[in-house]
Structure formats: C-alpha cells, structure tokens
Enzyme design. Structure first.
Site, PDB file in Angstrom:
ATOM      1  N   PHE A 178      18.133  18.582 -26.879  1.00  0.00           N
ATOM      2  CA  PHE A 178      18.254  18.615 -28.345  1.00  0.00           C
ATOM      3  C   PHE A 178      18.480  20.045 -28.796  1.00  0.00           C
ATOM      4  CE2 PHE A 178      16.761  18.849 -32.733  1.00  0.00           C
ATOM      5  CZ  PHE A 178      17.520  17.829 -33.290  1.00  0.00           C
ATOM      6  N   ASP A 195      17.828  27.631 -25.146  1.00  0.00           N
ATOM      7  CA  ASP A 195      17.393  27.200 -26.464  1.00  0.00           C
ATOM      8  C   ASP A 195      15.862  27.191 -26.447  1.00  0.00           C
ATOM      9  OD1 ASP A 195      16.510  25.840 -28.673  1.00  0.00           O
ATOM     10  OD2 ASP A 195      18.032  24.273 -28.582  1.00  0.00           O
ATOM     11  N   LYS A 213      11.783  27.552 -35.336  1.00  0.00           N
ATOM     12  CA  LYS A 213      10.488  26.877 -35.447  1.00  0.00           C
ATOM     13  C   LYS A 213       9.318  27.877 -35.591  1.00  0.00           C
ATOM     14  CE  LYS A 213      11.465  22.201 -34.084  1.00  0.00           C
ATOM     15  NZ  LYS A 213      12.481  21.763 -33.131  1.00  0.00           N
TER      16      LYS A 213
HETATM   17  C1  PLP Z   1      13.944  21.609 -33.430  1.00  0.00           C
HETATM   18  C2  PLP Z   1      14.919  22.068 -32.433  1.00  0.00           C
HETATM   19  C3  PLP Z   1      16.210  22.500 -32.814  1.00  0.00           C
HETATM   20  C4  PLP Z   1      16.721  22.383 -34.223  1.00  0.00           C
HETATM   21  O1  PLP Z   1      16.070  23.251 -35.097  1.00  0.00           O
HETATM   22  P1  PLP Z   1      16.275  23.073 -36.684  1.00  0.00           P
HETATM   23  O2  PLP Z   1      15.487  24.196 -37.267  1.00  0.00           O
HETATM   24  O3  PLP Z   1      15.773  21.710 -37.036  1.00  0.00           O
HETATM   25  O4  PLP Z   1      17.731  23.194 -36.936  1.00  0.00           O
HETATM   26  C5  PLP Z   1      17.036  23.012 -31.830  1.00  0.00           C
HETATM   27  N1  PLP Z   1      16.631  23.082 -30.557  1.00  0.00           N
HETATM   28  C6  PLP Z   1      15.415  22.674 -30.157  1.00  0.00           C
HETATM   29  C7  PLP Z   1      15.029  22.812 -28.715  1.00  0.00           C
HETATM   30  C8  PLP Z   1      14.524  22.144 -31.074  1.00  0.00           C
HETATM   31  O5  PLP Z   1      13.325  21.711 -30.673  1.00  0.00           O
END
Ligand code: PLP
Length: 403
Positions: free
Chosen positions: A140, A225, A254
């Site tokens: 994700f 990420d 986050k």
């Molecule tokens: C939550 C998340 C995202 C997306 O972040 P947003 O601030 O909602 O755009 C991207 N990568 C990972 C691994 C995430 O957990």
C-alpha cells in the site's frame, strides 16, 4: 454552539461523500492515550489515528510547538523557505542516510514525489527505456492514481480509466518473483520494509537484502515506503536502520507529524539533483505549522528513552495478547515489530476482524484491522503501561463477548 442541526453520525450520510464508513462514535477530545466521545464515554486508544498519533493526543511538546508557531507565521508557500522547514530538514538529514529532503502533506504525496523522482533520474541518467517500477502484491502506497497503481491491490486502482504504465508486482518475501521481473529496464523497486495495510508482514533478512542486491545489479533505485513503519513506530527512527539495508529514497508521513498532516521524501544529493527547479512542487509542502510540529515530534521520539520504551511496551502487548489467546484460543499468530502489532485470527474466526474491532469499541478500546483476519494495534509510542494493561483488559472483555 448555535447550529440549527444535530452534529451526529447521521449527518455524515447527509453531507459527506460516501467513500468512508466511519464508526458510530464521534470522539471530541483526547489526552495521551485516552479519548472521549460526544457522550463523554472514555476509550483507550490503541489505534493512534492509524499509526499517526505517535505521541498520543495533545502531547504538551506538540501543543506547545503548534501554539508557538501559530502566533508567528502559518504559511508562506515555496516561493519562500521558512525556519521550521529548514530546522526539520536538517534534523532528518542528520539522523538518516539522506542528504536532502522534499516536504509534502501526506504519505501518498511523498510517494508520488519519490516515484516521479525515480522516473526522472532514470531518464536523465539511463535514457527513456528505463521506466519499469516493481512493487509488491498487498503493498500500500497511497491513493493518488500513480501510488494506488503501484500499490498491490488492483481493486483500489481499477475503475478509474487508463492507469499509469510500466508498473508490475512481485510477491513479498519471494525473491525469485522479483528476479523474474527485474532487468536493466527497471527504474525502481518500491517496497514497505514491513507491509502494514497488507497484513503486518515482516520481510525476511534474505529477501530484503536480496532486493537491495538486485537493485544494485540492475542500476535500479530502492524506494522504502516508511510512511507507516517510520517515525519510531518499529523502534528505530526508521525501519531500514535495523535491517542492514539502506534505500536510495525513503518516504515518511503518518507519525512524522504526530497528527498534523506532513510528509517527507528523503534521498541522496546525487539522486536529488534530478528534481531540478520546476520539476515538481506543492503549495503547502514544508508549511511552517506542519514543520514546527514535526520538529517537536522528532525531538521527542529520536531519543534512546522513547526507542527503548517502544520495545518494552511491545513486549507488554505480546504477553497480554498471548495471555488472552491462552484463554480464548482466537489467534493463530501475534506478529509485527515494535508498536505495529498484528493479531492474526485463527481458522475459527476467518473474516471476523471487524467484529472484534466493533466489540472492542463498545468495551472502550479503539483498535484497527489490517484486512479481514487481522486485528492491528498502532498505539502511541509513549502510551503509559497502565493504559496498555487497562486497554487489554477491555479488549479481553470484547474477545469474551465475540467468541
Ligand atoms: C498510510 C500509508 C500511505 C498513504 O498515506 P496517506 O497519508 O494516507 O496518503 C502510504 N504508504 C503506506 C505504507 C501507508 O501505510
């Protein structure tokens, strides 16, 4: 208040686009790891706003930073730089492999910047054939069209017309599946150093090191990420620090803002130079309010005390969840790292994670899920031990009522 209407969950269905299905509970204030709703019912917060509130609610250092900056200057745009952004960038660079920082407002935007940078780097350095991006099933990376297409769930990216091209998916923890796809036309591999939304899946040592080696062999960039794993959630400031693997680009969001929206992309000077003047940008990215709060987050979490605390608190969760499991036999595995913990439901409770979450909410503890079979815990990194004990006691009651 003078509204001529009731502010309640029904109003959501009246006035909001229906892309979310929020809880019936509407929290109105929080302190540390406790939250109160409109009816003044109290909850222990094990959800942390989906791994965001890394210092709980209304942490004095963050409230102080927000108030102080709020009375100085809120916004300038990137036509000018600002002191909080410069201080935060300096601290991030000093504490990581990176030399350069780009600020955004969310995880998706940080990943969007990382992917665009990788494509531009490849074009500049290797020519127009090097465009392939390899990512992973169940990964994700956010919801912009580029990032959601790189993410490994077609259900999230289907239905919006033609997708950004040359994106392929391998299987997490299966190095052969990466070998089968990678070539000198690969521009970058984007990967979470522990899959969060995809089910709290840690990489094996062999796999994550193998991915780095494959990138080296094919001159591809490795993008970590760390939107969910970063900002101390797994223990170290960033997850890569414990893996013996250094990425070329890292994204963070986050927890980085502790609840104030901010994202960052970190990289080396050599790669960063391809994001030349005018190639990318954002009106709000590096906004002084966000950066002032984030600087306070880094000052608190990038300390041995907080990092050691994460380990100790994680053990409290694991012991507590194992004790619950010994009584009720609901989990097949407790996994994850640091304060990103997944309790995987066993064969008897397949697809029922949401039922446990709803029961837990009724007992006064907020949890998360990661897919239909995993209950996820992503609390504050400084949650008091008493709150862990109390929250787990409430969670046990919810389990007792659900089984
Ligand atoms: C939550 C998340 C995202 C997306 O972040 P947003 O601030 O909602 O755009 C991207 N990568 C990972 C691994 C995430 O957990």
């Amino acid at each position: 208040m003078s509204e001529q209407f009731s502010v309640n969950r029904e109003l959501f269905d009246d006035v909001m686009v229906p892309n979310y299905a929020p809880s019936a509970v509407i929290p109105v204030r929080g302190q540390g790891s406790r939250v109160w709703d409109q009816q003044d019912k109290e909850y222990v917060d094990f959800a942390g706003g989906i791994a965001v509130n890394c210092l709980g609610h209304c942490h004095p250092a963050l409230v102080g930073a927000l108030k102080e900056q709020g009375e100085k200057i809120w916004h300038l745009s990137n036509v000018m730089t600002n002191e909080p952004a410069l201080r935060l960038a300096k601290k991030l660079v000093d504490s990581t492999f990176a030399d350069k920082v780009y600020f955004a407002n969310s995880g998706a935007e940080s990943n969007e910047a990382a992917l665009k940078l990788a494509r531009r780097w490849a074009l500049d350095v290797h020519g127009s054939d090097k465009t392939q991006i390899i990512a992973f099933n169940q990964g994700f990376h956010g919801r912009t069209f580029f990032t959601v297409t790189v993410g490994g769930q077609a259900a999230y990216s289907d239905g919006f017309g033609p997708k950004p091209g040359d994106i392929v998916h391998a299987e997490y923890n299966n190095l052969d599946s990466v070998k089968a796809l990678i070539s000198d036309k690969t521009c970058a591999i984007m990967i979470e150093p522990l899959q969060g939304e995809g089910g709290i899946v840690s990489p094996t040592d062999e796999f994550i090191k193998g991915v780095r080696e494959l990138c080296n062999e094919h001159n591809a960039l490795l993008i970590f990420d760390e939107v969910q794993t970063g900002a101390g959630r797994l223990g170290p400031l960033y997850a890569y620090m414990d893996l013996g693997v250094t990425p070329d680009i890292l994204t963070s969001a986050k927890g980085l803002g502790g609840g104030f929206p901010i994202g960052a992309m970190l990289t080396t000077t050599d790669i960063a130079k391809h994001l030349k003047i005018g190639t990318h940008g954002s009106t709000y990215g590096g906004n002084p309010l966000a950066c002032a709060v984030s600087e306070a987050v880094i000052d608190v979490i990038n300390t041995p005390q907080v990092q050691a605390g994460v380990k100790a608190k994680a053990q409290l969760y694991i012991d507590g969840l194992n004790a619950i499991n010994a009584k009720y036999n609901v989990f097949k595995e407790i996994r994850g790292k640091g304060l990103l913990i997944g309790a995987v439901l066993n064969e008897n409770y397949q697809g029922k994670a949401k039922e446990f979450l709803i029961a837990a909410m009724a007992e006064g503890v907020m949890t998360l899920i990661a897919g239909a079979n995993i209950i996820r815990f992503a609390p504050s990194l400084v949650i008091p031990d008493e709150d862990i004990v109390e929250g787990l006691a409430r969670f046990e009651k919810a389990v007792a009522k659900t089984v």
